[in-house]
Design an enzyme around this catalytic site. Structure first.
Site: not given
Ligand SMILES: Nc1ncnc2c1ncn2[C@@H]1O[C@H](COP(=O)(O)OP(=O)(O)OP(=O)(O)O)[C@@H](O)[C@H]1O
Length: 352
Positions: A221, A113, A68-69, A162
């Site tokens: 992740r 977030d 998401k980030t 979430t």
């Molecule tokens: N679709 C994708 N392709 C490649 N790498 C990804 C992808 N989605 C996430 N990642 C990798 O996974 C890691 C976590 O992603 P991210 O921080 O965006 O998750 P998030 O959903 O925001 O988590 P949180 O809810 O804990 O903040 C990052 O290092 C990112 O590079």
């Protein structure tokens, strides 16, 4: 134990935070999987660019670590806009939000977030800001308090949660686009592993990536974190190349099994099967048997076990599924026949 301490926990730990920036895809075309969300978002962003305006507000829902980030940063990059990152728990007063909103530049992306954890007054201020690009700043207290309207430049709010179901409908309705992020398929996680391996300059053969992807619980992740641990092992114990054997041996050291279960997950299942014949057993009893807090079993171990179809939460307690017996290589006790005393006459989890 909380989920941050686990190799297979989906929340970011300190090391993740340090390396994730380098591993994040920077544009939509580089973002792996989530085809539906990507395609829809692409349309939203292209249309906004064609109009020369600001993109609609975007809500992204899905479990931690699914990207998401990363997507919010991509939205900003695709719009050629700066991004400001904050989170619901950081905004406890409406004034905190007013300070952020009033300092946004035109077109800026505000990433919020855990938007479901914002305080109520801040949330109400956000309604007006999202709809009218305006906030009322309250000056003074009691009967003498006055609301001073403050115009805001157009901006794009990207909210992440979430728990989309926890958002009040008036907030949910103010997003022009909502994208739900699903867990990733193993083949998509293989691509994540290959991409990250290349960025980290680690040689990974296809079978090595399959092995890591299969244990990553559908979460990029976790795939990136397992890759780093396997890389360490490959460098210390072999020639640095990640093969199937190396990945499998490394993850055995870290107690992450071929389905992505760790020591805690397996302890819960083993107790359920060996001590309680597969259940049903109450959560508190199960937690005592495992030697963990009730909350740890319920919030840290169970969600994945339920998702994997290994454990079911029933009104009578926790019950193991046939897949749980198979996964631990144990034989389930014979089921009582429906006509024998104690037999319920109902088909159980083992079928009729
Ligand atoms: N679709 C994708 N392709 C490649 N790498 C990804 C992808 N989605 C996430 N990642 C990798 O996974 C890691 C976590 O992603 P991210 O921080 O965006 O998750 P998030 O959903 O925001 O988590 P949180 O809810 O804990 O903040 C990052 O290092 C990112 O590079």
């Amino acid at each position: 134990m909380n989920s941050d301490e686990r190799l297979v926990g989906a929340d970011a730990d300190t090391e993740d935070q340090a390396v994730e920036a380098a591993l994040r895809p920077k544009e939509l075309g580089e973002f792996i999987g989530q085809h539906r969300v990507r395609e829809q978002l692409d349309l939203v962003l292209r249309a906004a660019r064609a109009r020369g305006g600001t993109a609609d507000h975007v809500l992204l829902s899905g479990a931690p670590g699914l990207g998401k980030t990363t997507l919010s940063m991509i939205i900003a990059a695709e719009m050629g806009a700066p991004i400001r990152i904050t989170s619901g728990p950081a905004i406890q007063h409406a004034g905190d939000l007013a300070a952020i909103l009033s300092s946004l530049q035109e077109g800026e992306v505000l990433f919020l977030d855990e938007i479901h954890r914002m305080s109520r007054p801040a949330e109400e201020m956000l309604y007006m800001a999202m709809e009218d690009f305006r906030v009322d700043v309250i000056v003074g207290k009691g009967p003498g308090a006055t609301a001073i309207p403050l115009e805001l430049p157009p901006f794009t709010l990207v909210g992440a949660t979430t728990r989309a179901g926890l958002l009040p409908p008036p907030l949910r309705d103010r997003f022009g686009f909502t994208g739900h992020m699903d867990f990733y398929e193993p083949a998509e996680l293989e691509l994540v592993v290959h991409r990250s391996a290349q960025l980290l300059d680690v040689r990974t053969d296809p079978e090595g990536a399959v092995e890591i992807a299969g244990r990553s619980r559908g979460t990029p992740r976790i795939a990136n974190r397992l890759l780093r641990r396997v890389r360490d092992y490959a460098q210390v114990k072999a020639d640095g190349v990640i093969t199937r054997e190396i990945a499998s041996a490394a993850l055995e050291v870290y107690e992450v099994d071929e389905r992505g279960l760790d020591r805690l997950d397996r302890a819960v299942l083993r107790s359920l099967l060996k001590l309680f014949g597969g259940g049903p057993v109450g959560l508190s009893t199960l937690a005592v048997a495992v030697g963990e807090e009730r909350e740890t079993v319920e919030e840290v171990a169970e969600p994945f076990l339920v998702r994997e179809g290994l454990l079911a939460r029933t009104p009578r307690g926790r019950v193991a599924t046939p897949a749980a017996w198979a996964h631990l290589g144990l034989t389930p006790p014979p089921q009582p026949h429906p006509s024998t005393p104690g037999g319920s006459g109902q088909p159980g989890l083992f079928g009729a």
